[in-house]
Design a protein around this motif. Sequence first.
Motif, mmCIF file in Angstrom:
data_model
loop_
_atom_site.group_PDB
_atom_site.id
_atom_site.type_symbol
_atom_site.label_atom_id
_atom_site.label_comp_id
_atom_site.label_asym_id
_atom_site.label_seq_id
_atom_site.Cartn_x
_atom_site.Cartn_y
_atom_site.Cartn_z
ATOM 1 N N HIS A 200 18.715 58.276 36.907
ATOM 2 C CA HIS A 200 18.993 56.863 36.582
ATOM 3 C C HIS A 200 18.935 55.991 37.825
ATOM 4 C CE1 HIS A 200 20.731 58.379 32.788
ATOM 5 N NE2 HIS A 200 20.687 57.143 32.343
ATOM 6 N N ILE A 201 18.649 54.724 37.613
ATOM 7 C CA ILE A 201 18.860 53.691 38.635
ATOM 8 C C ILE A 201 20.011 52.829 38.116
ATOM 9 C CG2 ILE A 201 17.902 51.666 39.821
ATOM 10 C CD1 ILE A 201 15.087 52.892 39.272
ATOM 11 N N VAL A 202 21.083 52.733 38.907
ATOM 12 C CA VAL A 202 22.226 51.884 38.534
ATOM 13 C C VAL A 202 22.291 50.744 39.545
ATOM 14 C CG1 VAL A 202 24.733 51.805 38.193
ATOM 15 C CG2 VAL A 202 23.463 53.880 37.587
ATOM 16 N N ILE A 203 22.383 49.523 39.044
ATOM 17 C CA ILE A 203 22.465 48.358 39.945
ATOM 18 C C ILE A 203 23.658 47.490 39.562
ATOM 19 C CG2 ILE A 203 21.310 46.250 40.751
ATOM 20 C CD1 ILE A 203 18.681 47.558 40.431
ATOM 21 N N ARG A 204 24.414 47.079 40.578
ATOM 22 C CA ARG A 204 25.471 46.072 40.390
ATOM 23 C C ARG A 204 25.111 44.880 41.270
ATOM 24 N NH1 ARG A 204 31.023 49.547 39.505
ATOM 25 N NH2 ARG A 204 31.444 48.020 37.919
ATOM 26 N N ARG A 205 25.344 43.674 40.744
ATOM 27 C CA ARG A 205 25.104 42.460 41.538
ATOM 28 C C ARG A 205 26.271 41.508 41.352
ATOM 29 N NH1 ARG A 205 22.051 37.221 40.926
ATOM 30 N NH2 ARG A 205 21.161 36.739 42.971
ATOM 31 N N GLY A 206 26.863 41.079 42.427
ATOM 32 C CA GLY A 206 27.975 40.138 42.357
ATOM 33 C C GLY A 206 27.526 38.826 41.735
ATOM 34 N N SER A 207 28.217 38.390 40.681
ATOM 35 C CA SER A 207 27.817 37.161 39.975
ATOM 36 C C SER A 207 27.905 35.943 40.885
ATOM 37 C CB SER A 207 28.698 36.940 38.750
ATOM 38 O OG SER A 207 28.484 37.961 37.822
ATOM 39 N N TYR A 208 28.890 35.947 41.785
ATOM 40 C CA TYR A 208 29.066 34.813 42.698
ATOM 41 C C TYR A 208 28.572 35.141 44.103
ATOM 42 C CZ TYR A 208 31.963 32.953 38.920
ATOM 43 O OH TYR A 208 32.401 32.481 37.704
ATOM 44 N N SER A 209 28.827 36.369 44.580
ATOM 45 C CA SER A 209 28.436 36.742 45.952
ATOM 46 C C SER A 209 26.943 37.049 46.072
ATOM 47 C CB SER A 209 29.215 37.988 46.390
ATOM 48 O OG SER A 209 28.751 39.127 45.668
ATOM 49 N N HIS A 210 26.331 37.500 44.941
ATOM 50 C CA HIS A 210 24.930 37.941 44.890
ATOM 51 C C HIS A 210 24.664 39.175 45.745
ATOM 52 C CE1 HIS A 210 23.590 33.673 43.444
ATOM 53 N NE2 HIS A 210 24.349 34.324 42.586
ATOM 54 N N GLU A 211 25.730 39.858 46.197
ATOM 55 C CA GLU A 211 25.530 41.133 46.883
ATOM 56 C C GLU A 211 25.092 42.176 45.861
ATOM 57 O OE1 GLU A 211 28.571 40.921 50.677
ATOM 58 O OE2 GLU A 211 28.961 42.399 49.127
ATOM 59 N N MET A 212 24.171 43.047 46.300
ATOM 60 C CA MET A 212 23.620 44.021 45.359
ATOM 61 C C MET A 212 23.875 45.450 45.835
ATOM 62 S SD MET A 212 19.744 44.053 43.762
ATOM 63 C CE MET A 212 19.720 42.437 43.005
ATOM 64 N N MET A 213 24.269 46.307 44.883
ATOM 65 C CA MET A 213 24.437 47.745 45.127
ATOM 66 C C MET A 213 23.409 48.490 44.289
ATOM 67 S SD MET A 213 27.604 50.194 43.979
ATOM 68 C CE MET A 213 28.710 49.802 45.307
ATOM 69 N N VAL A 214 22.734 49.468 44.918
ATOM 70 C CA VAL A 214 21.773 50.314 44.207
ATOM 71 C C VAL A 214 22.293 51.747 44.252
ATOM 72 C CG1 VAL A 214 19.399 51.191 44.163
ATOM 73 C CG2 VAL A 214 19.843 48.801 44.819
ATOM 74 N N VAL A 215 22.442 52.362 43.078
ATOM 75 C CA VAL A 215 22.864 53.763 43.000
ATOM 76 C C VAL A 215 21.704 54.555 42.396
ATOM 77 C CG1 VAL A 215 24.585 55.387 42.113
ATOM 78 C CG2 VAL A 215 25.261 53.022 42.618
ATOM 79 N N LEU A 216 21.216 55.553 43.147
ATOM 80 C CA LEU A 216 20.146 56.414 42.652
ATOM 81 C C LEU A 216 20.800 57.727 42.210
ATOM 82 C CD1 LEU A 216 17.606 55.687 45.529
ATOM 83 C CD2 LEU A 216 17.636 54.650 43.246
ATOM 84 N N VAL A 217 20.760 57.983 40.897
ATOM 85 C CA VAL A 217 21.428 59.173 40.345
ATOM 86 C C VAL A 217 20.417 60.325 40.327
ATOM 87 C CG1 VAL A 217 22.766 60.122 38.430
ATOM 88 C CG2 VAL A 217 22.867 57.663 38.925
ATOM 89 N N THR A 218 20.735 61.394 41.074
ATOM 90 C CA THR A 218 19.789 62.502 41.226
ATOM 91 C C THR A 218 20.373 63.799 40.661
ATOM 92 O OG1 THR A 218 20.632 63.099 43.416
ATOM 93 C CG2 THR A 218 18.884 61.443 43.342
#
Length: 455
Positions: A200-218
């Motif tokens: 899987h590719i999991v992504i979180r993005r701060g609605s206000y901060s716009h910081e992005m996290m990418v999680v690569l599930v292996t």
Amino acid sequence: MEAIPVKKNQELEMTIVDLSHLGMGVAKIDGYPIFIENALPQEKVQVKIVKVGKKFGFGKMLSIIQTSPYRQTVENKDLIRTGIAPLSHLQYEQQLKFKQNQVENVLAKVAKMPEIHVEETIGSSFSFGYRNKAQIPVRKIDGILQTGFYRKNSHELVPLDHFYIQDPAIDAAIVIIREILQQFEVKAYNEREHSGFLRHIVIRRGSYSHEMMVVLVTRKKHFPQGEKIAQKIQEKLPEVVSVIQNINFKQTNVILGEEERLLLGRSFIYDQLFDKTFRISAKSFYQVNTPQAEVLYQKAFDLASLKQTDTVVDAYSGIGTIGLSLADKVAQVYGMEVTPQAVTDAQKNAKINKIDNAAYVVGKAETVMPKWKEEGIKPNVIFVDPPRKGLDQTFIEAACDMDPEKIVYISCNPATMARDLQIFADKGYYTDNIQPVDLFPQTHHVETVIALKKR
């Protein structure tokens, strides 16, 4: 036993009389219900019967003969086929009415409390593009890495680049990340054989901060060129502040595994909720529609009628979003949560926001609350925001034993909420009013918030 009035593969003209709780059209033949995807009340449809059970059947819509006045154009039929947005064919105002009806139905049928008044559903300011988190499966189709979503009740991946209900920046990021993984010849997971690498590719993005996290599930721990891939992702997506490898070697439909490894940046992102800053880790619970979560929580705070002298318990506290958002309105907040990472985040979030009247511990609410009671902690208000399965009876007993003036219950599943209301009523806590709030437009899900008062 009565004969079933339809046969498999039979074609019929039917009138849709209702919507099921999952948003499927309902037609009846001699009282026998047929569920039909993408059909709306008041429509006449030509249907092929695809499945016949003892109590109900399923039909596939072949054509619409008479259209509902509330139907709207769906950009991509796969949104309904995959269950991403099963109500996207229904006008938004009607979706809100549907959700209010859902809550009224479970109160009457499950809780046997039809006298409780259900307010009109509070709508979301964004009905598309609102999700701050995506969990997207990766598969190989015709030799190419593909991302998309599963067709309902199947393991067949429907390739999709645009998910409509997700933050458009997340949709764009998934395509870029997929192309980078293809360049590095990363092998996609094969579910049938439990082989391959990337699940899987999991992504979180701060609605206000716009910081992005990418999680690569292996599937495996060893990630050839993992750091290089992470650097390439950040190069192409400057919002990315965190790239994490999550290892899930089990043959399961649970997305995230226990172990994770930081490939780039930090292991969390920051975002804002009300005037507070929160750090959010890969596994932490954080509402997926941030602006509407503020509406939901504000409603909960209003119903609690908080006072500066109050002691509050924040059960199922997660990263502290509820407790820390109300901390400056009360004397003291106590929170508990079973996920250690979330409690660490809650404690750090208290420090970040210079809050010194909130304490968070790891543990089950039903074990922690009796201890607190022994220590003489007496809350005026208990806030509870449980997962879809609702509350454990032992939790309800422990909460009522603490004898608070109010219990504010935020629910993401009307059926379990209705069941729990019966138990609360037996313990002397009741409500006469329920407020539905729509955090998940285009889907059948609805949040509700209730203030239970002691009789």
